[in-house]
Design a protein around this motif. Structure first.
Motif, PDB file in Angstrom:
ATOM      1  N   TRP A   1       0.847  -1.208   0.000  1.00 33.77           N
ATOM      2  CA  TRP A   1       0.000   0.000   0.000  1.00 33.77           C
ATOM      3  C   TRP A   1       0.875   1.248   0.000  1.00 33.77           C
ATOM      4  CZ3 TRP A   1      -0.323   3.429   4.318  1.00 33.77           C
ATOM      5  CH2 TRP A   1      -1.241   4.454   4.167  1.00 33.77           C
TER       6      TRP A   1
ATOM      7  N   LEU B   1      -6.074   6.912  -3.258  1.00 32.54           N
ATOM      8  CA  LEU B   1      -6.179   6.195  -1.974  1.00 32.54           C
ATOM      9  C   LEU B   1      -7.562   5.577  -1.795  1.00 32.54           C
ATOM     10  CD1 LEU B   1      -4.405   8.695   0.441  1.00 32.54           C
ATOM     11  CD2 LEU B   1      -3.508   6.537  -0.375  1.00 32.54           C
ATOM     12  N   LEU B   2      -8.598   6.378  -2.067  1.00 33.82           N
ATOM     13  CA  LEU B   2      -9.961   5.910  -1.804  1.00 33.82           C
ATOM     14  C   LEU B   2     -10.385   4.803  -2.769  1.00 33.82           C
ATOM     15  CD1 LEU B   2     -11.477   9.394  -1.075  1.00 33.82           C
ATOM     16  CD2 LEU B   2     -11.156   7.569   0.579  1.00 33.82           C
TER      17      LEU B   2
ATOM     18  N   ASN C   1      -8.866   1.707  -1.643  1.00 30.84           N
ATOM     19  CA  ASN C   1      -9.609   1.186  -0.482  1.00 30.84           C
ATOM     20  C   ASN C   1     -10.765   0.302  -0.945  1.00 30.84           C
ATOM     21  OD1 ASN C   1      -8.084   2.748   1.172  1.00 30.84           O
ATOM     22  ND2 ASN C   1      -9.715   4.078   1.889  1.00 30.84           N
TER      23      ASN C   1
ATOM     24  N   SER D   1     -15.798   5.600   2.065  1.00 32.32           N
ATOM     25  CA  SER D   1     -14.918   5.836   0.909  1.00 32.32           C
ATOM     26  C   SER D   1     -15.705   6.483  -0.233  1.00 32.32           C
ATOM     27  CB  SER D   1     -14.310   4.524   0.414  1.00 32.32           C
ATOM     28  OG  SER D   1     -13.469   3.982   1.389  1.00 32.32           O
TER      29      SER D   1
ATOM     30  N   SER E   1      -8.147  11.304   4.041  1.00 31.84           N
ATOM     31  CA  SER E   1      -8.168  10.088   3.220  1.00 31.84           C
ATOM     32  C   SER E   1      -6.948   9.226   3.510  1.00 31.84           C
ATOM     33  CB  SER E   1      -8.189  10.439   1.732  1.00 31.84           C
ATOM     34  OG  SER E   1      -9.290  11.229   1.444  1.00 31.84           O
TER      35      SER E   1
ATOM     36  N   SER F   1      -7.278   5.550   4.960  1.00 33.60           N
ATOM     37  CA  SER F   1      -6.700   4.438   4.199  1.00 33.60           C
ATOM     38  C   SER F   1      -5.679   3.675   5.054  1.00 33.60           C
ATOM     39  CB  SER F   1      -6.034   4.995   2.946  1.00 33.60           C
ATOM     40  OG  SER F   1      -5.739   3.999   2.047  1.00 33.60           O
TER      41      SER F   1
END
Lengths: 136, 41
Positions: A8, A50-51, A54, A76, A113, A117
């Motif tokens: 990640w 990032l979202l 997710n 999200s 965010s 995350s």
């Protein structure tokens, strides 16, 4: 499962930060006043990366609490909608909106965010593959 | 209007971070439960 968090960090966070870094580098090598060092669109791109990651990660997660997954997906999606609204505001030209305020807003939302995350991937990296965590 | 925009963003960010903290606490509790269970075994 700790590799999930490393992946990640390496793939999502660094790639998401790439537009911000590249604009900053371009600002360093250009004449003063030609471009801004930071732009709200880059922060919006970072937050969206990032979202979306997710949502993708939650979709492929089998051993996790269903209500937690639903809540994560919902939040999200809401944050993606907020990013969309902020992107629309950045597209409005002239003095209709305060650029400084938009910059503050996107910075706040991008940081939120990132935190959101981070906690999601912390949870995923701690999920026991045997599924013991889901026991009532 | 600018203040409203920034304030609403701060509220949304705080809600998201609040949920993130709650999620982190749940993760910590689950990890402790797992550790207790494996100690009992």
């Amino acid at each position: 499962m700790q590799t999930v968090k490393s992946k990640w960090l390496a793939y999502t966070v660094l790639i998401g930060l790439f537009p911000i870094f590249s604009r900053f580098l371009v600002w360093l090598v250009t004449k003063e006043g030609s471009i801004e060092p930071f732009a709200p669109q880059d922060f919006i791109a970072f937050g969206l990366v990032l979202l979306i990651s997710n949502i993708n990660e939650i979709e492929h997660l089998v051993d996790a609490d269903r209500s937690w997954k639903t809540a994560q997906n919902g939040i999200s999606a809401c944050l993606i909608a907020v990013h969309g609204v902020l992107l629309c505001l950045t597209l409005i030209g002239g003095d209709a909106v305060d650029r400084q305020a938009i910059m503050y807003c996107v910075a706040i939302i991008a940081l939120a965010s990132l935190g959101f995350s981070y906690t999601l991937f912390t949870r995923i990296s701690n999920i026991d593959p045997t599924g013991l965590e889901n026991a009532p | 209007m600018t203040r409203i925009l920034v304030a609403s963003n701060v509220v949304i960010a705080l809600v998201a971070l609040g949920f993130a903290v709650w999620s982190l606490v749940q993760t910590h509790k689950a990890r402790r439960r797992q550790r207790g269970r494996s100690d009992a075994d």
